[in-house]
Enzyme design. Structure first.
Site, mmCIF file in Angstrom:
data_model
loop_
_atom_site.group_PDB
_atom_site.id
_atom_site.type_symbol
_atom_site.label_atom_id
_atom_site.label_comp_id
_atom_site.label_asym_id
_atom_site.label_seq_id
_atom_site.Cartn_x
_atom_site.Cartn_y
_atom_site.Cartn_z
ATOM 1 N N ASP A 108 0.749 -1.317 -0.075
ATOM 2 C CA ASP A 108 -0.008 0.034 0.128
ATOM 3 C C ASP A 108 0.896 1.223 -0.140
ATOM 4 O OD1 ASP A 108 1.144 0.064 2.364
ATOM 5 O OD2 ASP A 108 -0.718 -0.299 3.563
ATOM 6 N N HIS A 109 2.051 1.036 0.178
ATOM 7 C CA HIS A 109 2.965 2.233 0.626
ATOM 8 C C HIS A 109 3.640 2.918 -0.613
ATOM 9 C CE1 HIS A 109 2.063 2.351 4.746
ATOM 10 N NE2 HIS A 109 2.967 3.440 5.176
ATOM 11 N N ASP A 173 3.407 -0.619 11.400
ATOM 12 C CA ASP A 173 2.974 0.753 11.146
ATOM 13 C C ASP A 173 2.281 1.256 12.182
ATOM 14 O OD1 ASP A 173 2.034 2.180 8.207
ATOM 15 O OD2 ASP A 173 0.433 2.495 9.984
ATOM 16 N N ARG A 455 -2.197 12.622 10.138
ATOM 17 C CA ARG A 455 -0.939 12.991 10.428
ATOM 18 C C ARG A 455 -0.620 14.370 9.490
ATOM 19 N NH1 ARG A 455 2.782 8.340 11.368
ATOM 20 N NH2 ARG A 455 1.978 8.342 13.435
ATOM 21 N N SER A 650 5.627 8.011 12.703
ATOM 22 C CA SER A 650 5.595 6.492 12.455
ATOM 23 C C SER A 650 6.398 5.765 13.167
ATOM 24 C CB SER A 650 6.302 6.707 10.906
ATOM 25 O OG SER A 650 6.578 5.482 10.437
ATOM 26 N N ARG A 652 8.307 3.392 11.637
ATOM 27 C CA ARG A 652 9.287 2.947 10.842
ATOM 28 C C ARG A 652 10.870 2.854 11.509
ATOM 29 N NH1 ARG A 652 9.036 8.598 7.782
ATOM 30 N NH2 ARG A 652 7.015 8.050 7.832
#
Length: 767
Positions: A108-109, A173, A455, A650, A652
């Site tokens: 999806d990213h 995520d 965000r 995030s 990440r």
């Protein structure tokens, strides 16, 4: 209490319709809670029931809110494609033949919004073929489910297929808490945490505190579930939920749909919460049945006593919100906790000099793309069309999943958007994460956009630091698209129709669930094959997108002395500042290349600029990655000094991997965001905080620092920072940390993954 004759575990209900042999384990929760209740002798909140119900060792686990580290056994793992690359590379290096728990990967990213859904998806599949092939083969090899590009956003796919009341899930995520809309404890984590669980190792989480949000009244009119979390963000701020689970309760819950509850839980990430969740109720039953999971709904109804808080359960903080009095809110710009009710927003725009002209209105994303969201927004678009209006701002629509897209196409909502000039984007994250090829303004040009996303950090959506991004409900965003002006209030103001007459929008309306049922659309799911032995996972050593990982070196046992400060960060430093998204997403599977964006968005206190720091060896100025690599290549470890809530945003783990790869030893800050602090520890870095946050001001960007006390590094025992200033003076500063014994071993070993490799190797030898 259940008896031996009617044990809940005697009934086997699959966790999802897509996985064979994986069943909901309510019996474990039931059994664990018998033990925990006997030990604690007090009522439990809902989140406590679910967490303690998943304890690895309920007999011996220390349970103290905000202090002890829980060892938990999650039911499943979910990864999105940008973070899955590094997670799978780590899992491959661990040596496990298959994932120990059900795991899925979602594409999806990596889909950039340009001209529209179909063409953008085709372009992404072509550009990212190497990465998608890697993910497809790696998931097949190790027994994971794979959702192909075009499937939709990870959190919507999870809600539609995998979330269930009382479950425990981790996802790579930060908006994984979306599943709390179905009563699941779902937490965002870094890839290393996911690897632990996939390898059969318990997941470690500091026992969260519990914030109760008591909802009374009833939601109606222009007020939506999104406004609940916008209001909560304004109350708790971006760090008010750190180290806590936000648990919604009270009679007002009954007026919220399951997807509306998911919206609230999704954006709970913006207040730093570990996760958010709602108690099991009939709205969840309706959604489970609508998504063909009626068997799960019935099973949860049997277990309902453990899917709600005990009476008189204790909360560390309680927030009260009357939904009947709640106004629509608009949050921003530049931070998701600057909350303004719609009645005061015009004044705020004029007082602060925010650009009043609205350039783009964007609805959808993982936060707000349900059938209900789209139906309500479409009702606004239809009413505008009836009065001869088209949009005055650009207007984009992002369906959250292929199922939602196909259903709203069939039921006419997409047609309603397109009739007024809206552009439907791919079923993907798109502009929400900076995957947006925006062409209507130049970089540096001040402008305003409004989204129904979650965000809105500086440059988050379009890489333009001058873009004022505001967050609201899809209803407000859609109405604003027709006004083209931030000073418009759809509750009180009128627009002029094509007939020259003024009209005011009616209250938005829409169905919670599709009356004709969901249309699944195209089948985009790839289950793991029966024969996985023949699957080959290839990584081209010449690739600039993928790179096999090399283990980080263990601690050398020496006291770090006279280390340079790579950068002293001034002000807000999110994971977007540390490891930017947007065009950099393509390198998420290549540590060396992605490290070229390390801290390039952080503001250097020495000069007030981004990505311009002094090399303390040569005296020259350069970019942060360039200077960091220079120190590393010359055998010089370095530290970063940071401000409050460092690493918010995030999940990440690249924001931790990159400084580690570039030779960093420690990140020393006033305070951390939860996920980032854990990610740093996982990669073998020292995540340290000033015992007195004001000591941040004593450290100068040009100082040389030493960290004393590592030879006796122990839980609860502070370290000492010696900061040597250019004038020859020095300050001794006390440093705190939250390392437990196991995490200290991660540091000594060089990373948590290094220990996982040893554990897996020992297990394979034993077997």
């Amino acid at each position: 209490m259940a008896t031996a004759a009617d044990r809940i575990g005697d009934t086997k209900v699959p966790m999802s319709l897509l996985e064979k042999g994986a069943f909901i384990n309510y019996q474990r929760i039931e059994d664990n809670l018998v033990i925990v209740r006997d030990r604690l002798q007090r009522p439990l909140t809902l989140s406590e029931k679910i967490l303690y119900g998943h304890l690895d060792d309920p007999h011996n686990q220390d349970i103290t809110r905000g202090v002890s580290y829980l060892k938990l056994r999650p039911d499943r793992v979910a990864c999105q494609d940008a973070t899955a690359q590094m997670a799978l590379l780590q899992f491959m290096s661990a040596g496990m033949p298959t994932a120990a728990v059900p795991t899925t990967v979602h594409c999806d990213h990596l889909i950039e919004a340009q001209v529209g859904g179909v063409k953008d998806l085709a372009r992404a599949i072509n550009i990212n073929k190497e990465v998608y092939d890697f993910l497809a083969t790696a998931t097949a090899k190790y027994g994971l489910g794979f959702w192909k590009p075009g499937s939709g956003i990870i959190h919507q796919i999870i809600l539609e297929n995998y979330a269930f009341p009382g479950g425990l899930m981790i996802g790579t995520d930060s908006h994984t808490p979306n599943a709390g809309g179905l009563g699941m404890v779902a937490c965002g984590v870094g890839g290393a945490d996911a690897v632990d669980v996939m390898a059969g190792i318990p997941w470690e989480l500091k026992t969260p505190k519990v914030i109760g949000v008591n909802l009374t009244g009833k939601i109606s009119g222009w007020t939506t579930p999104k406004d609940v979390i916008l209001k909560v963000a304004g109350i708790l701020t971006v760090k008010g939920g750190t180290g806590a689970i936000v648990e919604y309760k009270g009679p007002g819950v009954e007026s919220l749909s399951a997807t509306g509850m998911a919206t609230i839980c999704n954006m709970g990430a913006e207040i730093g919460a570990t996760t958010s969740l709602f108690p099991f109720n009939h709205r969840m039953v309706d959604y489970l049945k609508a998504t063909k999971r009626g068997e799960i709904a019935q099973y949860a109804q049997r277990f309902a006593h453990n899917l709600r808080a005990d009476e008189n359960a204790e909360y560390d903080q309680v927030v009260d919100i009357n939904l009947s009095e709640l106004e629509p809110h608009i949050n921003g710009p530049f931070t998701p906790d600057l909350a303004t009710p719609i009645s005061k927003f015009k004044d705020a725009v004029e007082k602060n000099g925010w650009p009043a002209e609205l350039k783009v209105a964007l609805i959808g994303s993982c936060t707000n793309s349900s059938y209900e969201d789209m139906s309500r927004s479409a009702s606004i678009a239809r009413e505008a069309a009836e009065h001869g209006l088209e949009i005055k701002s650009k207007f984009t629509i992002t369906p959250g999943s292929e199922q939602v897209r196909a259903t709203i196409e069939r039921d006419g909502q997409i047609g309603a958007f397109e009739d007024v000039g809206g552009l439907v984007l791919a079923n993907a994250c798109g502009p929400c994460i900076g995957q947006w090829d925006r062409q209507d303004v130049k970089k540096g040009e001040a402008n305003s956009i409004i989204t129904s996303y979650n965000r809105n950090f500086t440059g988050r959506n379009d890489a333009n630091p001058a873009t004022h991004a505001f967050v609201a409900s899809p209803d407000i965003v859609t109405a604003f698209a027709f006004a083209g002006d931030l000073r418009f209030n759809p509750l009180t103001d009128s627009l002029t129709g094509s007939d020259g007459k003024p009209f005011k929008f009616s209250d938005p309306s829409g169905n919670e669930l599709p009356p004709r049922g969901y249309d699944p659309g195209q089948d985009t799911f790839q289950p793991p094959p029966e024969d996985r032995a023949s699957v080959n996972v290839a990584v081209d050593p010449k690739s600039d997108r993928l790179q096999l990982l090399k283990p980080f070196a263990p601690w050398d046992g020496k006291t770090p002395e006279d280390l340079p400060i790579l950068i002293k960060v001034k002000g807000k430093c999110t994971t977007d500042h540390i490891s930017a998204g947007g065009p950099w997403l393509k390198y998420r599977g290549h540590l060396e290349n992605i490290s070229q964006n390390c801290l390039i968005g952080a503001i250097n206190e020495e000069n007030g600029e981004a990505n311009k720091i002094r090399n303390q060896v040569t005296g020259s100025w350069g970019g942060v990655p360039e200077v960091g690599a220079y120190y590393r290549d010359h055998g010089i470890k370095w530290v970063v000094i940071g401000d409050h809530n460092y690493g918010e945003g995030s999940s990440r783990e690249h924001a931790a991997l990159e400084p580690r790869f570039l030779g960093g030893l420690a990140i020393i800050v006033r305070s951390f965001a939860r996920i980032h602090e854990t990610n740093l520890k996982k990669q073998g870095m020292l995540a340290l905080t000033f015992a007195d946050p004001e000591d941040y001001t004593k450290v100068k960007p040009t100082d040389k620092v030493s960290i004393l006390g590592l030879e006796s590094f122990a839980p609860g025992k502070n370290l000492t920072l010696v900061a040597k200033h250019e004038d020859g003076s020095k300050d001794e500063i006390e440093l705190a940390h939250s390392f437990n014994e196991g995490q200290i071993e991660w540091f000594k070993a060089g990373s948590a993954l290094n220990l996982v490799r040893l554990t897996v190797a020992d297990c394979l030898l034993c077997s």
